[in-house]
Design a protein around this motif. Structure first.
Motif, short mmCIF file in Angstrom:
data_model
loop_
_atom_site.label_atom_id
_atom_site.label_comp_id
_atom_site.label_asym_id
_atom_site.label_seq_id
_atom_site.Cartn_x
_atom_site.Cartn_y
_atom_site.Cartn_z
N VAL A 29 5.35 8.82 10.79
CA VAL A 29 4.24 8.88 9.84
C VAL A 29 3.53 7.53 9.86
N PRO A 30 2.29 7.46 9.38
CA PRO A 30 1.55 6.18 9.43
C PRO A 30 2.12 5.11 8.50
N GLN A 31 2.81 5.53 7.42
CA GLN A 31 3.30 4.58 6.44
C GLN A 31 4.70 4.08 6.78
N GLY A 32 5.08 2.95 6.20
CA GLY A 32 6.40 2.41 6.51
C GLY A 32 6.99 1.59 5.38
N LEU A 33 7.08 2.17 4.19
CA LEU A 33 7.59 1.41 3.05
C LEU A 33 9.10 1.52 2.89
N SER A 34 9.57 2.65 2.37
CA SER A 34 10.98 2.78 2.04
C SER A 34 11.60 3.98 2.76
N SER A 35 12.90 3.89 3.04
CA SER A 35 13.61 4.93 3.77
C SER A 35 15.08 4.88 3.40
N LEU A 52 0.82 -1.21 0.00
CA LEU A 52 0.00 0.00 0.00
C LEU A 52 0.86 1.26 0.00
N GLY A 53 0.36 2.33 0.57
CA GLY A 53 0.99 3.63 0.44
C GLY A 53 2.36 3.75 1.08
N GLY A 54 3.12 4.71 0.59
CA GLY A 54 4.42 5.03 1.16
C GLY A 54 4.54 6.53 1.39
N ASN A 55 5.28 6.92 2.41
CA ASN A 55 5.54 8.33 2.69
C ASN A 55 7.03 8.43 3.00
N ASN A 56 7.82 8.19 1.99
CA ASN A 56 9.22 7.83 2.15
C ASN A 56 10.12 9.05 2.37
N ALA A 57 11.13 8.85 3.19
CA ALA A 57 12.02 9.96 3.55
C ALA A 57 13.48 9.58 3.32
N ILE A 58 14.27 10.59 3.02
CA ILE A 58 15.73 10.47 3.01
C ILE A 58 16.28 11.39 4.08
N ILE A 59 17.08 10.83 4.98
CA ILE A 59 17.81 11.63 5.96
C ILE A 59 19.14 12.02 5.32
N GLY A 65 4.86 17.86 11.81
CA GLY A 65 3.51 17.72 12.34
C GLY A 65 2.40 18.15 11.40
N TYR A 66 2.76 18.76 10.27
CA TYR A 66 1.72 19.16 9.32
C TYR A 66 0.93 17.92 8.88
N SER A 67 -0.37 18.03 8.83
CA SER A 67 -1.18 16.87 8.42
C SER A 67 -0.89 16.46 6.99
N ILE A 68 -0.57 17.43 6.12
CA ILE A 68 -0.28 17.09 4.73
C ILE A 68 1.02 16.33 4.61
N VAL A 69 1.96 16.57 5.50
CA VAL A 69 3.23 15.84 5.50
C VAL A 69 3.03 14.40 5.95
N GLN A 70 2.02 14.17 6.75
CA GLN A 70 1.70 12.82 7.21
C GLN A 70 0.97 12.01 6.14
N THR A 100 8.36 6.77 -4.00
CA THR A 100 8.77 8.15 -4.25
C THR A 100 9.25 8.83 -2.97
N THR A 101 10.31 9.62 -3.08
CA THR A 101 10.80 10.40 -1.94
C THR A 101 9.87 11.60 -1.74
N ARG A 102 9.23 11.65 -0.58
CA ARG A 102 8.27 12.72 -0.30
C ARG A 102 8.78 13.66 0.79
N ARG A 103 9.75 13.20 1.58
CA ARG A 103 10.28 14.02 2.68
C ARG A 103 11.80 13.97 2.65
#
Length: 508
Positions: free
Chosen positions: A419-425, A262-269, A388-393, A297-300
């Motif tokens: 974030v609620p998602q946990g796909l790629s990081s 399902l969905g991803g909200n992926n981040a790069i540190i 904490g922005y809801s759109i970032v979540q 996709t990298t979103r954060r």
């Protein structure tokens, strides 16, 4: 060019949308496939009515009774030939993927290459469907575990990878002895029709029973038929978290199995110890590749405060160099979104971010004029935001990148996981301690965690999937094959006695 491509792939202007292999039919409503590239009508497909669905399922049941008896290496040989057929049609199928979905031509070719690669993987796997042996506590007994074919596998796929994700599931399921019924996205139906034609030719040459490869094109209701059908022990669904929750609930209610991607909200540190050239390149491709329409996709971007301004400046410069346009023209980096609804979601997310206090350092917007007549081309944009922005979540399936600032690696990991998602990081760092912490049990909570590469571009050799609202499923490589099989424990008594387990005595 597209006309020749459709002819090569045996796609007509009006195609039936249900198939058991050689037989094609479809008594449902007609749906049209419009290209987001230029807004042109590619073709139409008649969807599957309930009677069509029933015909496909019954044929699949009959086919399974025979297909499961074929030796796994023989099934693997058929899959090997499918890989060869895909090699022969790679250019044509890749162009169709690009034109119907809107991703770049190179990404279209790359998606077909993923199909070829998973065929190669599955061929080797067909000789390695291994179990275990173990010692029995009873003398004169032997114990072992083995895996058997599961039955019919229902596959619900999304528009963003209209052929590859189907192949990840199907090639493994086939070598495991299962039969498959595919419900593709109604936004990319012609890609599915093309794949069914390619497979049908190979199956006919090898006298594979009709029904091993089933196709049912339709809308949400068609997916519900699959999810609620007790004849289908496993449903693999790729798409939004909302869709996955509905599928999981329906399959769970009948105690079936659900494989959810399902969905991803992926981040790069990006650490202060990162190679900044690699970090910027990985971030840009991860954010704008497939116009932000990948689950990976990298979103954060979570950037160390000491290099934040430097990274922001380099990203701004890189985005100014992006070429947006016809994805079949290889000089373009970014193609269109899939349709106008996706554009509306993109615009709504931008407004939501601004309302929450986000500041855009690269502005978004819809492109107009020559070459953008479909109305589906948008500008990749970058916003400074807060975790904490809801759109970032939220996952927005579009090229919107949020910049977030951190001071310690513990803080960065907490933001990544928050974030609620946990796909790629990913983490970009040359600091060994940071890298190892990111990969540890107290590090990234995602199913995929990378060091010094981006969040997208998973290889088929590793199991693909994520945690939390990403669904917990695993498909493609590693031991993901086990989900497509049923596990059985066997005990054989070769003695002249019948000793009972745990030393129990039962004298007669």
């Amino acid at each position: 060019m597209i006309a020749d491509t459709l002819k090569t792939l045996q796609i007509e202007k009006k195609s039936p949308g249900a198939s058991t292999g050689k037989e094609w039919f479809g008594h449902g409503e007609e749906i049209s496939s419009w290209s987001p590239v230029d807004g042109a009508l590619i073709g139409a497909v008649s969807t599957s009515a309930k009677e069509d669905y029933e015909a496909v399922v019954k044929k699949a049941q009959s086919a399974f009774a025979e297909w499961r008896t074929w030796p796994a290496p023989k099934r693997g040989e058929v899959v090997r030939q499918i890989g060869e057929a895909l090699r022969a049609k790679k250019e044509a199928l890749g162009k169709l993927v690009s034109y119907e979905m809107g991703k770049s031509l190179q990404e279209g070719y790359g998606e077909v290459q993923e199909m070829i690669d998973i065929c190669d993987f599955a061929v080797g796997l067909s000789r390695q469907l291994h179990g275990l042996t173990m010692h029995s506590e009873r003398p004169g007994h032997r114990m072992y575990e083995q895996y058997h074919p599961l039955g019919i596998v229902g596959i619900i796929s999304a528009f963003n990878f209209p052929v590859a994700v189907w192949s990840w599931n199907t090639m493994l399921a086939w070598v495991c002895g299962d039969v498959c019924i595919w419900k593709p996205s109604e936004k990319t139906p012609l890609c599915a029709v093309a794949c069914q034609h390619i497979v049908a030719e190979v199956f006919e040459k090898n006298q594979v029973p009709e029904g091993v490869s089933g196709l049912v094109i339709g809308n949400r209701e068609t997916g519900e038929w699959l999810s609620q059908d007790i004849r289908i022990p496993l449903v693999s669904a790729t798409g939004s978290t909302r869709m996955g929750k509905a599928v999981g609930a329906a399959v769970g209610a009948r105690l079936g199995r659900a494989l959810l991607e399902l969905g991803g909200n992926n981040a790069i540190i990006i650490s202060k110890d990162a190679d900044l050239d690699i970090a910027v390149l990985g971030s840009v491709f991860g954010a704008v590749g497939t116009a932000g329409q990948r689950c990976t996709t990298t979103r954060r971007l979570i950037i160390h405060e000491s290099i934040y301004d430097q990274i922001k400046a380099r990203l701004t410069s890189a985005y100014a160099q992006l070429s947006i346009g016809d994805p079949l023209d290889q000089k373009n980096h970014v193609g269109p979104l899939i349709d106008r609804s996706a554009v509306d979601a993109y615009l709504a997310a931008i407004e939501k971010c601004k309302a929450e206090g986000g500041k855009f350092v690269v502005e978004g917007g819809v492109l107009e004029g020559k070459g953008y007549e479909s109305g589906c081309y948008v500008k990749p944009c970058i916003a400074e935001a807060k975790p904490g922005y809801s759109i970032v979540q939220h996952e927005t399936f579009a090229p919107i990148l949020y910049l977030l600032k951190y001071s310690t690696v513990d803080e960065a990991i907490a933001i990544q996981n928050g974030v609620p998602q946990g796909l790629s990081s990913s983490i970009m760092t040359l600091n060994l301690r940071e890298a190892e912490q990111f990969l540890s049990a107290s590090g990234s909570d995602c199913g995929i965690a990378n060091v010094n590469i981006g969040t997208s571009g998973a290889e088929i050799g590793g199991a693909f999937g994520g945690e939390k609202e990403t669904g917990g499923g695993r498909e493609s490589g590693s031991d993901a094959w086990k989900v497509y099989m049923r596990r059985q424990t066997n005990t054989i008594n070769y003695s002249t006695q019948l000793p009972l387990a745990q030393g129990i005595r039962f004298d007669l």
